[in-house]
Design a protein around this motif. Structure first.
Motif, PDB file in Angstrom:
ATOM      1  N   THR A 246       0.805  -1.216   0.000  1.00 12.85           N
ATOM      2  CA  THR A 246       0.000   0.000   0.000  1.00 12.85           C
ATOM      3  C   THR A 246       0.843   1.273   0.000  1.00 12.85           C
ATOM      4  O   THR A 246       0.290   2.368  -0.143  1.00 12.85           O
ATOM      5  N   ASP A 247       2.153   1.145   0.179  1.00  5.86           N
ATOM      6  CA  ASP A 247       3.021   2.328   0.193  1.00  5.86           C
ATOM      7  C   ASP A 247       3.899   2.409  -1.045  1.00  5.86           C
ATOM      8  O   ASP A 247       4.875   3.151  -1.065  1.00  5.86           O
ATOM      9  N   ARG A 248       3.536   1.688  -2.099  1.00  5.86           N
ATOM     10  CA  ARG A 248       4.376   1.679  -3.305  1.00  5.86           C
ATOM     11  C   ARG A 248       3.554   2.048  -4.534  1.00  5.86           C
ATOM     12  O   ARG A 248       2.319   1.996  -4.539  1.00  5.86           O
ATOM     13  N   TRP A 249       4.283   2.412  -5.608  1.00  5.38           N
ATOM     14  CA  TRP A 249       3.677   2.744  -6.897  1.00  5.38           C
ATOM     15  C   TRP A 249       3.826   1.564  -7.852  1.00  5.38           C
ATOM     16  O   TRP A 249       4.754   0.752  -7.701  1.00  5.38           O
ATOM     17  N   GLN A 289      -0.140   3.159  -3.885  1.00  6.72           N
ATOM     18  CA  GLN A 289      -0.041   4.597  -3.676  1.00  6.72           C
ATOM     19  C   GLN A 289      -0.379   5.353  -4.943  1.00  6.72           C
ATOM     20  O   GLN A 289      -0.997   6.405  -4.892  1.00  6.72           O
ATOM     21  N   GLN A 293       6.048   6.698  -9.888  1.00  3.12           N
ATOM     22  CA  GLN A 293       6.864   7.629  -9.097  1.00  3.12           C
ATOM     23  C   GLN A 293       8.220   7.761  -9.761  1.00  3.12           C
ATOM     24  O   GLN A 293       8.897   6.766 -10.026  1.00  3.12           O
ATOM     25  N   ASN A 312      -4.410   5.475  -3.959  1.00  5.49           N
ATOM     26  CA  ASN A 312      -4.651   6.046  -2.630  1.00  5.49           C
ATOM     27  C   ASN A 312      -3.734   7.207  -2.296  1.00  5.49           C
ATOM     28  O   ASN A 312      -4.001   7.958  -1.354  1.00  5.49           O
ATOM     29  N   GLY A 313      -2.639   7.354  -3.030  1.00  8.43           N
ATOM     30  CA  GLY A 313      -1.674   8.402  -2.732  1.00  8.43           C
ATOM     31  C   GLY A 313      -1.601   9.449  -3.825  1.00  8.43           C
ATOM     32  O   GLY A 313      -2.334  10.438  -3.818  1.00  8.43           O
ATOM     33  N   ASN A 317       3.766  10.945  -9.380  1.00  6.37           N
ATOM     34  CA  ASN A 317       4.527  11.611  -8.323  1.00  6.37           C
ATOM     35  C   ASN A 317       5.953  11.860  -8.791  1.00  6.37           C
ATOM     36  O   ASN A 317       6.664  10.919  -9.166  1.00  6.37           O
ATOM     37  N   SER A 347      -5.234  12.166  -1.200  1.00  9.81           N
ATOM     38  CA  SER A 347      -4.605  11.790  -2.459  1.00  9.81           C
ATOM     39  C   SER A 347      -4.378  12.998  -3.358  1.00  9.81           C
ATOM     40  O   SER A 347      -5.019  14.038  -3.217  1.00  9.81           O
TER      41      SER A 347
END
Length: 580
Positions: A246-249, A289, A293, A312-313, A317, A347
């Motif tokens: 959940t914290d990655r692209w 996310q 990125q 979600n992010g 980016n 987001s």
């Protein structure tokens, strides 16, 4: 006869597939196997074919040249010489031989064992057909350690097919391991080219991971590490699995500077350049996310035809680096029919955390918290349409240029009035510009805001928020042009230049309140006034009394004005030269 039709229909698929999935030695072996089985199946030896005639009394012809494995090796002595272009020519010759064999001898005598060989060929065919071969004149990429002597091979990269590494283009199975292998193949291109771009950045020669219109599910990001450039990922769909971090692209490239590998040749401090992600759909499945990125790159491009959804992010980016472009793309935290899933999330559609980046002809849909965030200087936004019901459609720092964008029912938030060009916007419904000055010593200067349309809005166009204790006298706005903007409601939007007038019948004192028409009503000392008096009789003289708070001004005349008018124009932010 059916067997020959099968060979005719599928030989080129076999050739192209083997060039993508086997070493070149295996490729030649497969081609030779193809030749051998066709000849054996038809019960024709080379001598029998040589003895045959063309049916018109001419000299015997050797129809096996297009099929003979030995002949292939003779014509292409080095494995890498068998390029797509030569494979195409071989394919045409082989089809010609098949037609001639069918015409002269028929194909009824199929030897036992031919079906077994046919089954082996079927296992070599891809389960999902590729849409196009590698570029003509270039050898399809293959994992091989030997050096190439073919100049065509040395000119650059190639098309890398994830299917050849086991990826499932139907999206039914996880393709993470296959994409790891495909990235390894992508990076291996640099070992053939052996040249750098800027500094230590290895040139991949335009090598491309081609998704061939497939849909792939991945449970880990596709990562291109530090110090690579000149490559593409394109042509299909990538979706996050239900176990994706959940914290990655979905795609992550670059990273922080590595100690001992400083890119100091040009002083730009970047770890990659010329990365391209286009004609692709990136679906975060409400787990990832975001889509892509890009960290410390120069010259990366997202789009055209990039569609980033369900994150979600941050959809796209950009971290540090500069000259990243997001162009002709469509980005949304949710599909508009499922927007309730995204409300309240922190987001971003696009986020630029650096300088000199570009967003052009991009649509950012509902419902990211921030449509586009620009947190650096010298960035340029043009044709960005942000339809956003979250906190801000645009969130922009100072010293940036924005032209021809569309704020669709959201707020445009500025971090201070300084170093800004904002022209030719459409602000719809609840859209307005909110400028927040957070520092009591923050200057308001160097701003041009012109030719914008505020349509169907109840707001005055511009709202300025300053901290308590802000000293307008010590920090008067300078070099400010906020004018020629239109408000399709009951009043004009706030402006840095405004004119008020009063009709006069028999009066010598006139009070004008500019507090509701000037962008900076508190900036009394920064406001210059021009007075005009019209009277049907006499020659009245006038004087402007000292300005009170919020730019309320008083004009007095020495005689009453009869049947005339008095007008006052206020101009803010005009730079006045001081005499020595």
């Amino acid at each position: 006869l059916q067997f020959l039709y099968f060979i005719e229909a599928n030989i080129v698929s076999i050739l192209f597939f083997t060039t993508h999935t086997h070493t070149h030695t295996q490729m030649l072996s497969t081609v030779a196997q193809l030749a051998s089985v066709v000849l054996t199946t038809c019960s024709l030896s080379s001598s029998a074919v040589m003895a045959s005639t063309n049916g018109h009394g001419g000299k015997p012809k050797d129809y096996s040249k297009g099929l003979s494995g030995a002949r292939i090796k003779e014509r292409f002595p080095h494995p890498r010489d068998l390029t797509v272009e030569t494979a195409m020519r071989l394919h045409k010759e082989t089809l010609s031989e098949i037609h001639k064999i069918r015409h002269h001898h028929g194909a009824s005598n199929i030897k036992p064992g031919a079906e077994a060989a046919l089954q082996d060929w079927r296992t070599l065919r891809p389960s999902y057909p590729t849409s196009e071969p590698a570029p003509r004149g270039r050898t399809p990429f293959a994992l091989e350690e030997e050096e190439s002597t073919n100049p065509l091979q040395q000119v650059g990269g190639g098309n890398i097919d994830p299917i050849a590494f086991g990826a499932d283009p139907t999206g039914l199975k996880d393709s993470t391991a296959a994409f790891s292998a495909a990235v390894a193949a992508l990076l291996d291109t640099s070992n053939r080219l052996k040249r750098n771009m800027s500094g230590n950045i290895k040139d991949l020669g335009g090598a491309t991971i081609d998704l061939h219109g497939g849909e792939y599910v991945i449970s880990k990001p596709i990562v291109v590490p530090h110090y690579y450039g000149n490559y593409h990922i394109t042509g299909g769909t990538l979706r996050a699995s239900d176990t994706f971090p959940t914290d990655r692209w979905l795609i992550e490239v670059g990273g922080d500077l590595i100690e001992g590998w400083p890119n100091t040749v040009d002083g730009q401090r970047v770890v990659g350049e010329d990365a391209n992600f286009h004609h692709i759909l990136l679906d975060g499945s409400h787990r990832a996310q975001g889509g892509v990125q890009i960290t410390r790159y120069m010259g990366a491009t997202v789009g055209p035809a990039a569609f980033i959804i369900n994150f979600n992010g941050t959809g796209s980016n950009t971290v540090a680096g500069h000259e990243t472009m997001v162009v002709e793309s469509w980005i949304a935290a949710c599909y508009w029919t499922a927007s309730a899933e995204c409300r309240g999330t922190a987001s971003y559609g696009i986020r630029f955390n650096g300088n000199d980046n570009y967003a052009s002809n991009v649509i950012i849909f509902d419902h990211a918290e921030i449509g586009i965030g620009v947190y650096g200087a010298a960035n340029y936004l043009q044709g960005v349409h942000s339809w956003n019901s979250g906190k801000y459609a645009f969130d922009v720092h100072s010293n940036n240029r924005l032209v021809g964008c569309y704020v669709d029912t959201g707020k445009f938030h500025l971090h201070g009035w300084s170093g800004l060009i904002l022209n030719d916007f459409l602000f719809l419904l609840s859209a307005e510009v909110i400028a927040t000055v957070t520092d009591t010593k923050g200057a308001i200067n160097d701003v041009t805001v012109t030719n914008n349309l505020f349509s169907y809005t109840k707001y005055p166009g511009f709202t300025t928020e300053v901290p308590k204790g802000y000293d307008w006298n010590a920090l008067p706005p300078a070099r400010i042009t906020i004018e020629h903007n239109l408000l399709s409601a009951t009043a004009d939007p706030l402006s840095s230049t405004a004119t008020l007038e009063m009709n006069a019948t028999s009066s010598s004192k006139f009070v004008f309140d500019f507090s509701k028409v000037l962008v900076f009503p508190e900036a009394v000392t920064a406001t210059k006034f021009e007075v005009g008096v019209v009277s049907s009789t006499g020659f009245p003289r006038w004087i402007l009394r000292p300005v009170t708070a919020l730019n309320a001004v008083t004009v007095e005349t020495d005689i009453p004005i009869t049947d005339g008018k008095v007008a006052v124009t206020a101009r803010q932010g005009i730079l006045t030269a001081k005499s020595p």
